[in-house]
Design a protein around this motif. Structure first.
Motif, PDB file in Angstrom:
ATOM      1  N   ALA A 166      38.812 -34.500   7.652  1.00  0.00           N
ATOM      2  CA  ALA A 166      37.801 -35.260   6.906  1.00  0.00           C
ATOM      3  C   ALA A 166      38.387 -35.815   5.614  1.00  0.00           C
ATOM      4  CB  ALA A 166      36.586 -34.377   6.614  1.00  0.00           C
ATOM      5  N   ALA A 167      39.143 -34.984   4.897  1.00  0.00           N
ATOM      6  CA  ALA A 167      39.750 -35.437   3.645  1.00  0.00           C
ATOM      7  C   ALA A 167      40.771 -36.548   3.901  1.00  0.00           C
ATOM      8  CB  ALA A 167      40.413 -34.261   2.929  1.00  0.00           C
ATOM      9  N   ALA A 168      41.584 -36.397   4.946  1.00  0.00           N
ATOM     10  CA  ALA A 168      42.575 -37.424   5.282  1.00  0.00           C
ATOM     11  C   ALA A 168      41.892 -38.731   5.673  1.00  0.00           C
ATOM     12  CB  ALA A 168      43.487 -36.935   6.410  1.00  0.00           C
ATOM     13  N   ASN A 169      40.809 -38.637   6.427  1.00  0.00           N
ATOM     14  CA  ASN A 169      40.056 -39.829   6.812  1.00  0.00           C
ATOM     15  C   ASN A 169      39.458 -40.497   5.575  1.00  0.00           C
ATOM     16  OD1 ASN A 169      38.763 -41.569   8.889  1.00  0.00           O
ATOM     17  ND2 ASN A 169      36.903 -40.709   7.995  1.00  0.00           N
ATOM     18  N   ASN A 170      38.872 -39.705   4.697  1.00  0.00           N
ATOM     19  CA  ASN A 170      38.298 -40.253   3.466  1.00  0.00           C
ATOM     20  C   ASN A 170      39.376 -40.933   2.623  1.00  0.00           C
ATOM     21  OD1 ASN A 170      35.833 -39.230   4.243  1.00  0.00           O
ATOM     22  ND2 ASN A 170      35.844 -37.535   2.805  1.00  0.00           N
ATOM     23  N   SER A 204      41.706 -27.371   1.778  1.00  0.00           N
ATOM     24  CA  SER A 204      41.199 -28.486   2.585  1.00  0.00           C
ATOM     25  C   SER A 204      39.727 -28.752   2.280  1.00  0.00           C
ATOM     26  CB  SER A 204      41.424 -28.234   4.081  1.00  0.00           C
ATOM     27  OG  SER A 204      40.620 -27.183   4.556  1.00  0.00           O
ATOM     28  N   VAL A 205      38.946 -27.706   2.025  1.00  0.00           N
ATOM     29  CA  VAL A 205      37.538 -27.896   1.641  1.00  0.00           C
ATOM     30  C   VAL A 205      37.469 -28.600   0.284  1.00  0.00           C
ATOM     31  CG1 VAL A 205      35.395 -26.710   0.998  1.00  0.00           C
ATOM     32  CG2 VAL A 205      36.655 -25.971   3.015  1.00  0.00           C
ATOM     33  N   LEU A 206      38.318 -28.203  -0.658  1.00  0.00           N
ATOM     34  CA  LEU A 206      38.338 -28.865  -1.971  1.00  0.00           C
ATOM     35  C   LEU A 206      38.710 -30.348  -1.848  1.00  0.00           C
ATOM     36  CD1 LEU A 206      39.978 -26.138  -4.223  1.00  0.00           C
ATOM     37  CD2 LEU A 206      37.658 -27.062  -4.451  1.00  0.00           C
ATOM     38  N   ALA A 207      39.676 -30.652  -0.997  1.00  0.00           N
ATOM     39  CA  ALA A 207      40.070 -32.048  -0.797  1.00  0.00           C
ATOM     40  C   ALA A 207      38.930 -32.842  -0.168  1.00  0.00           C
ATOM     41  CB  ALA A 207      41.324 -32.118   0.073  1.00  0.00           C
ATOM     42  N   ASP A 208      38.266 -32.262   0.815  1.00  0.00           N
ATOM     43  CA  ASP A 208      37.120 -32.919   1.447  1.00  0.00           C
ATOM     44  C   ASP A 208      35.998 -33.112   0.437  1.00  0.00           C
ATOM     45  OD1 ASP A 208      35.322 -33.967   3.315  1.00  0.00           O
ATOM     46  OD2 ASP A 208      34.824 -32.003   4.155  1.00  0.00           O
ATOM     47  N   TRP A 209      35.721 -32.081  -0.338  1.00  0.00           N
ATOM     48  CA  TRP A 209      34.676 -32.154  -1.358  1.00  0.00           C
ATOM     49  C   TRP A 209      34.973 -33.273  -2.351  1.00  0.00           C
ATOM     50  CZ3 TRP A 209      33.461 -27.416  -5.022  1.00  0.00           C
ATOM     51  CH2 TRP A 209      32.400 -27.727  -5.866  1.00  0.00           C
TER      52      TRP A 209
END
Length: 126
Positions: free
Chosen positions: A111-115, A38-43
């Protein structure tokens, strides 16, 4: 320059990572992998926005990064967090680790889903 810094960090820290991994429960391990993904996706999606904030008509909501962080700042923050995430989780009890890793997965996953929903796709663009 930044890429060299990352390689240097990986060289020095690779032997220290996952020192107590064998002592973690299967649930802890699965949650850790989920939190890192999930951090990688957000990044990835935040990095895409940082390449041109005006084009995406958006801003960062993490107060540690600021409203319009540079790509280097996003890279440094997220890369550092990927490493720190393990050490923070390792310092907790098994129950606390479950809660912590679940929270990290939820926050960064959201955060990643929102982005992604506003058009930022998963692509590091190196």
């Amino acid at each position: 320059m930044f890429k060299r810094f990352i390689v240097l960090l990986l060289f020095f820290f690779h032997t220290y990572c996952f020192a107590d991994w064998d002592q973690w429960s299967d649930t802890n391990k699965k949650l850790f992998v989920a939190s890192e993904l999930s951090v990688l996706a957000d990044w990835s999606t935040t990095r895409k926005a940082s390449l041109n904030w005006d084009a995406c008509n958006c801003h960062e909501t993490n107060p540690l990064l600021g409203r319009y962080p540079s790509t280097d700042k996003v890279d440094l923050f997220e890369f550092t967090f990927l490493i720190a995430n393990y050490y923070i989780a390792d310092s907790l009890t098994e129950k606390q680790r479950n809660w912590y890793l679940g929270a990290i997965t939820t926050v960064h996953g959201y955060a990643a889903a929102n982005n992604y929903a506003i058009g930022l796709r998963f692509n590091f663009g190196f």
